[in-house]
Design an enzyme around this catalytic site. Structure first.
Site, short mmCIF file in Angstrom:
data_model
loop_
_atom_site.label_atom_id
_atom_site.label_comp_id
_atom_site.label_asym_id
_atom_site.label_seq_id
_atom_site.Cartn_x
_atom_site.Cartn_y
_atom_site.Cartn_z
N GLU A 171 38.05 -60.99 17.11
CA GLU A 171 36.80 -60.24 16.96
C GLU A 171 37.06 -58.74 16.91
O GLU A 171 36.44 -58.02 16.11
CB GLU A 171 35.86 -60.61 18.10
CG GLU A 171 35.38 -62.05 18.01
CD GLU A 171 34.53 -62.49 19.19
OE1 GLU A 171 33.71 -63.42 19.01
OE2 GLU A 171 34.66 -61.89 20.28
N ASP A 304 36.05 -66.81 36.43
CA ASP A 304 37.42 -66.70 35.92
C ASP A 304 38.48 -66.70 37.01
O ASP A 304 39.66 -66.90 36.72
CB ASP A 304 37.57 -65.41 35.10
CG ASP A 304 36.75 -65.43 33.82
OD1 ASP A 304 36.21 -66.50 33.48
OD2 ASP A 304 36.66 -64.39 33.15
#
Length: 422
Positions: A171, A304
């Site tokens: 991206e 995470d």
């Protein structure tokens, strides 16, 4: 007897999900974070490439929680845990150390970049994990173009490299290509677009390793059509201020290098493991009970920084874990037991260009404009606040129609300004 005290460390997707999930519960919630904002990290690269203003992806916690009367925000750095006495140690903004008491603790401290034992590379290839880093990267990218205009050798300043070909790297490379060849076209008339070199490299044999093979091939082809050199199976051996040398001896010249490769758990995962006796995996993630995300009876960890059935470190697991922990806390307060956690896999997505994205949703594989539409819907839905959603949609539409960027400004770091005064 006072209300049940819930302390949440970290206001990312998981932590904020817990806080908001307890909105109507008879508890006192304290959210502790070292920043005053929730960061929508999946769009951070759009801040770095001047497409979105920083505020559109980082609403302030106090604005988000202004109507939640049972929640308060404490700005500070968590330094440790005393699970015996149920205390969180926090360095607050006035320089003092405080102890925050809890009945239930939820730690959602996220992850940080990993340079695989080469932390010295960070000076030449900084990461993009925080809002400050994204704004600084925007300045570095724009400064490279300004320097190229003034340089006798502009080509060296128009060389960019992105390390890591996962969703973030893909991206970022795609947006950088659009910024360089479309958004800045006409503004830097002295620059020949053919002189701009963008390299995306990764040690893995493919771009977007988690995706299906057809989508990987599509992404690789589209990146090359954007003028990006894609190097897979290329492991970095050394990184310096002028480029990257791979283990095969190839040299990638680049004056601007961006690290989008490995990640590791926040150091708070280790501190929590030490305080509770829990184990961590090789990535430093704390292992939690897969049924309720608990580390011990009244201590939870999500996002995470945890290993829960080895779920990927993306937004959706953190969101679902946060909502589940809120349900567990409410059920326990009522003397009940919540249903075990079950992860609903909503797939993975990555955008390539303003008109192209890929989405791998179970057996559904989307690409091109359809993939872009699916990607946009999901990201808008996950954004916090209608004002932010409207602002982001407006900026995307403006960019698609005109090619222009909303934030093409260079901001010098405060530290650099202070050094100049000495």
């Amino acid at each position: 007897m006072g209300k049940h005290r819930v302390v949440v460390v970290g206001g990312g997707f998981g932590g904020l999900g817990v806080v908001r999930g307890l909105k109507r519960a008879d508890v006192e919630v304290t959210l502790i974070d070292r920043t005053n904002h929730h960061l929508f990290q999946p769009l951070l690269y759009q801040v770095a490439t001047a497409l979105l203003p920083a505020g559109d992806v980082a609403p302030a916690f106090r604005a988000i929680l202004r109507k939640q009367r049972n929640a308060r925000v404490l700005l500070g750095e968590v330094t440790g845990f005393d699970t015996t006495n149920r205390l969180v140690h926090v360095d607050v903004t006035d320089g003092r150390s405080r102890e925050v008491a809890y009945d239930t603790l939820v730690v959602a401290a996220g992850a940080r970049d990993s340079y695989f034992g080469h932390d010295e590379w960070a000076a030449s290839a900084p990461p993009m994990k925080t809002l400050e880093q994204a704004v600084d990267l925007r300045s570095r990218l724009l400064r490279a173009f300004e320097t190229a205009v003034a340089s006798d050798d502009p080509k060296q300043w128009l060389s960019f490299a992105v390390v890591g070909a996962g969703p973030t790297g893909v991206e970022l490379a795609g947006q950088l290509a659009d910024l360089a060849r479309r958004a800045l076209k006409g503004q830097f008339r002295e620059i020949d677009p053919r002189d701009i070199r963008i390299t995306l490299l990764d040690a893995a044999p493919h771009v977007l390793p988690p995706f299906s093979e057809p989508l990987r091939r599509h992404t690789h082809r589209k990146l090359e059509q954007l003028g990006i050199t894609v190097m897979t199976g290329a492991m970095a051996e050394t990184i310096d201020d002028e480029g990257i040398t791979t283990k095969d001896g190839d040299r990638v010249e680049a004056r601007t290098i961006i690290w989008a490769a490995g990640v590791q758990a926040s150091p708070l995962a280790r501190k929590l493991a030490e305080a509770t006796g829990a184990e961590t995996d090789r990535k430093g993630r704390i292992v939690v009970n897969p049924a309720d995300c608990s580390v011990t009876g009244n201590v939870f960890a999500i996002g995470d920084m945890v290993n829960l059935d080895d779920l990927p470190g993306i937004a959706e697991p953190a969101i679902q874990e946060g909502h589940h922990v809120a349900r567990v806390i409410k059920a326990r307060l009522r003397g009940r037991e919540a249903k075990p956690f079950r992860y609903l896999d909503l797939g993975t997505m990555a955008t390539i260009s303003p008109g192209d994205a890929v989405a791998d949703i179970k057996k559904l594989r989307l690409k091109g404009l359809i993939g872009k539409a699916a990607w946009a819907v999901v990201h808008i839905a996950f954004l916090v606040g209608w004002r932010n959603r409207a602002a982001v949609l407006t900026q995307w539409a403006w960019n698609i129609v005109t090619g222009r960027r909303a934030q093409p400004i260079i901001l010098e770091p405060v530290q650099a300004k202070e050094r100049e005064k000495l």
